[in-house]
Design a protein around this motif. Structure first.
Motif, PDB file in Angstrom:
ATOM      1  N   LEU A 291     113.188  99.593  96.715  1.00 17.00           N
ATOM      2  CA  LEU A 291     113.479  99.559  98.150  1.00 17.00           C
ATOM      3  C   LEU A 291     113.737 100.946  98.700  1.00 17.00           C
ATOM      4  O   LEU A 291     113.290 101.293  99.803  1.00 17.00           O
ATOM      5  N   GLY A 295     111.353 102.544 101.425  1.00 12.77           N
ATOM      6  CA  GLY A 295     111.907 103.085 102.665  1.00 12.77           C
ATOM      7  C   GLY A 295     111.465 104.517 102.887  1.00 12.77           C
ATOM      8  O   GLY A 295     111.200 104.930 104.019  1.00 12.77           O
ATOM      9  N   ALA A 337     121.954  90.806 100.083  1.00  9.40           N
ATOM     10  CA  ALA A 337     120.905  90.984 101.097  1.00  9.40           C
ATOM     11  C   ALA A 337     121.223  92.177 102.003  1.00  9.40           C
ATOM     12  O   ALA A 337     120.329  92.960 102.355  1.00  9.40           O
ATOM     13  N   LEU A 338     122.488  92.315 102.379  1.00  3.92           N
ATOM     14  CA  LEU A 338     122.882  93.429 103.230  1.00  3.92           C
ATOM     15  C   LEU A 338     122.759  94.754 102.477  1.00  3.92           C
ATOM     16  O   LEU A 338     122.327  95.770 103.040  1.00  3.92           O
ATOM     17  N   THR A 339     123.109  94.748 101.199  1.00  4.10           N
ATOM     18  CA  THR A 339     122.976  95.956 100.389  1.00  4.10           C
ATOM     19  C   THR A 339     121.514  96.379 100.281  1.00  4.10           C
ATOM     20  O   THR A 339     121.192  97.560 100.387  1.00  4.10           O
ATOM     21  N   PHE A 340     120.624  95.394 100.061  1.00  6.64           N
ATOM     22  CA  PHE A 340     119.191  95.701 100.032  1.00  6.64           C
ATOM     23  C   PHE A 340     118.749  96.383 101.329  1.00  6.64           C
ATOM     24  O   PHE A 340     117.989  97.354 101.315  1.00  6.64           O
ATOM     25  N   THR A 341     119.232  95.866 102.458  1.00  2.00           N
ATOM     26  CA  THR A 341     118.857  96.424 103.760  1.00  2.00           C
ATOM     27  C   THR A 341     119.352  97.853 103.908  1.00  2.00           C
ATOM     28  O   THR A 341     118.623  98.741 104.371  1.00  2.00           O
ATOM     29  N   VAL A 342     120.601  98.096 103.499  1.00  2.00           N
ATOM     30  CA  VAL A 342     121.173  99.438 103.615  1.00  2.00           C
ATOM     31  C   VAL A 342     120.419 100.423 102.715  1.00  2.00           C
ATOM     32  O   VAL A 342     120.136 101.556 103.116  1.00  2.00           O
ATOM     33  N   PHE A 344     117.294 100.227 101.735  1.00  2.00           N
ATOM     34  CA  PHE A 344     115.985 100.475 102.349  1.00  2.00           C
ATOM     35  C   PHE A 344     116.104 101.469 103.506  1.00  2.00           C
ATOM     36  O   PHE A 344     115.340 102.445 103.584  1.00  2.00           O
ATOM     37  N   LEU A 345     117.058 101.251 104.408  1.00  2.00           N
ATOM     38  CA  LEU A 345     117.215 102.136 105.559  1.00  2.00           C
ATOM     39  C   LEU A 345     117.649 103.533 105.130  1.00  2.00           C
ATOM     40  O   LEU A 345     117.222 104.537 105.720  1.00  2.00           O
TER      41      LEU A 345
END
Length: 443
Positions: A291, A295, A337-342, A344-345
């Protein structure tokens, strides 16, 4: 006189060829760079070669020290002997060095292999950036460099899958054998990669330049004063970066690059291990690598286009600020899920923030000193790249791994400040000083 459509089309094909070949070379660069961080949790778990966390940090720094040497020397050498030879030589060097790592029977030999690989890795990036910048379409310099750097992060993604698919059944040595495979690409580069037309003219090799232009039906760059003159000495090329008031801008880029590469290589080396320390399984920790690098690919394309519109220094400063926030959030346990998003960003902003420093330097440099300018900016940053993996290892050895993300976030804030100062200073140039704008427009 405007270019004819046929010349423009053929010129675009030549640019595509150069970018494609350099993209593959940088893909292998990224695989070799990230493979150590991807297999490190496995090596620590089985105490491969008797490795400990602090020794693992030292080994990570060996590669980045080699990159420092490669970046400081290859750029200057490329300005003297040509970009193509350096690209080919660097790919061969880091591929052979990976073979040394695969056969190592102790930490010393493994460290030597990583150091030699680092020399090749450090030499390739600034040389490839200079190469594609020479051929970049007008007004697309930062975007072209961003496109090139997506390969580095594609290599990072590939490293995670190599760790998942190869290491478990075959062991960590097999991963480094995979990194020897790019040696097969060397003959392709040697045969197909063209030399820079601007470099050939600057060296007085006009017959070669005309032959290359005729082969691809492209126009030669306009002649410049000094073309064909003896190449400036290494120190003369470096002194050129400090002429007039340029020394302030040069130092701002160097310090910003230090913090940026501390952050990039600190996170690249320790992300899977730090995330395991936060309680995530190894599979999830390697998913973070995928990820993070995916990103990075998205970020390169977005930042490259945004930098062509708004200016690379401004975009880099904003990106570093957002990176610092993302890296700090990784120190807080969140839903998966939130950790994955962070993650990636954070990859979106971190990787492209540093690359836009290179884009700024490359676009604003004269062709005859471009590789020197990018190489020394990268080289000064490599001191941060050496320090980042070492710092992570020391914190982990002291059972303070949770402070790792905070330390890396502070490095991001420092780079934001220095590249921001460079952006402000560039914006306050006198109206008659159009050097930077002219160079940006020329690419």
């Amino acid at each position: 006189m405007p270019s004819s459509p046929s010349l423009t089309m053929r010129g675009s094909r030549l640019a595509l060829l150069v970018v494609a070949l350099c993209w593959l070379a940088v893909l292998f660069d990224g695989l070799d760079m990230f493979i150590y961080g991807s297999v490190l949790p496995h090596m620590l778990a089985e105490r491969a070669l008797g490795i400990t966390p602090d020794q693992a940090g030292d080994l990570g720094s060996y590669a980045t020290f080699g990159m420092l040497v490669g970046a400081l020397t290859a750029g200057t050498v490329a300005d003297r002997i040509g970009r193509k030879k350096l690209v080919v030589g660097c790919v061969a060097l880091f591929s052979l060095a990976s073979g040394l790592c695969a056969t190592a029977n102790g930490i010393a030999v493994f460290g030597l292999g990583r150091t030699l690989a680092g020399v090749g890795l450090g030499g390739l990036l600034p040389t490839a950036i200079s190469m594609v910048s020479d051929y970049a379409p007008r007004g697309r310099g930062a975007l072209t460099i961003g496109l090139l750097m997506t390969a580095h992060h594609a290599g990072g993604i590939l490293s995670a899958y190599v760790a998942l698919w190869v290491v478990e059944p075959l062991g960590w040595r097999a991963a480094f054998w995979v990194c020897v495979a790019p040696l097969l690409f060397v003959p392709v580069l040697a045969k197909s990669l063209p030399e820079s037309l601007g470099f050939l003219l600057a060296k007085g090799r006009t017959e070669e330049a005309h032959a290359l232009a005729s082969r691809y039906t492209v126009e030669l760059p306009p002649a410049k004063a000094g073309d064909g003159a003896p190449a400036p000495s290494r120190w003369a090329s470096l002194a050129h970066l400090f002429r007039g008031g340029e020394w302030i801008q040069t130092l701002l880029y160097w310090v910003a690059s230090f913090g940026g590469l501390l952050l990039v290589y600190g996170v690249a080396t320790w992300l899977p291990t730090l995330m395991r320390g936060e309680g995530y399984e190894l599979g999830s920790a390697l998913t973070f690598v995928v990820l993070f690098n995916f990103g990075g690919i998205v970020g390169m394309l977005v930042a490259g286009r945004a930098s062509d519109w708004f200016g690379a220094p401004r975009i880099s400063a904003i990106w570093f600020a957002l990176t610092a926030v993302g890296v700090f959030l990784l120190s807080i346990r969140m839903p998966l899920a939130l950790t994955f998003t962070v993650v990636f960003l954070t990859g979106v902003f971190l990787n492209s923030a540093q690359t836009m420093i290179y884009a700024t330097v490359s676009i604003r440099s004269a062709p005859q000193s471009r590789a020197t300018a990018v190489g020394w900016t990268s080289g000064m940053g490599r001191f941060g790249a050496v320090f980042g993996p070492w710092l992570g290892g020391q914190l982990l050895a002291a059972n303070k791994g949770d402070w790792g993300f905070t330390a890396f976030a502070l490095a991001g804030l420092s780079s934001m400040v220095f590249i921001g100062l460079a952006a402000i200073r560039g914006a306050r140039r006198p109206a008659g000083d159009s050097t930077g704008r002219a160079l940006i427009g020329a690419h």
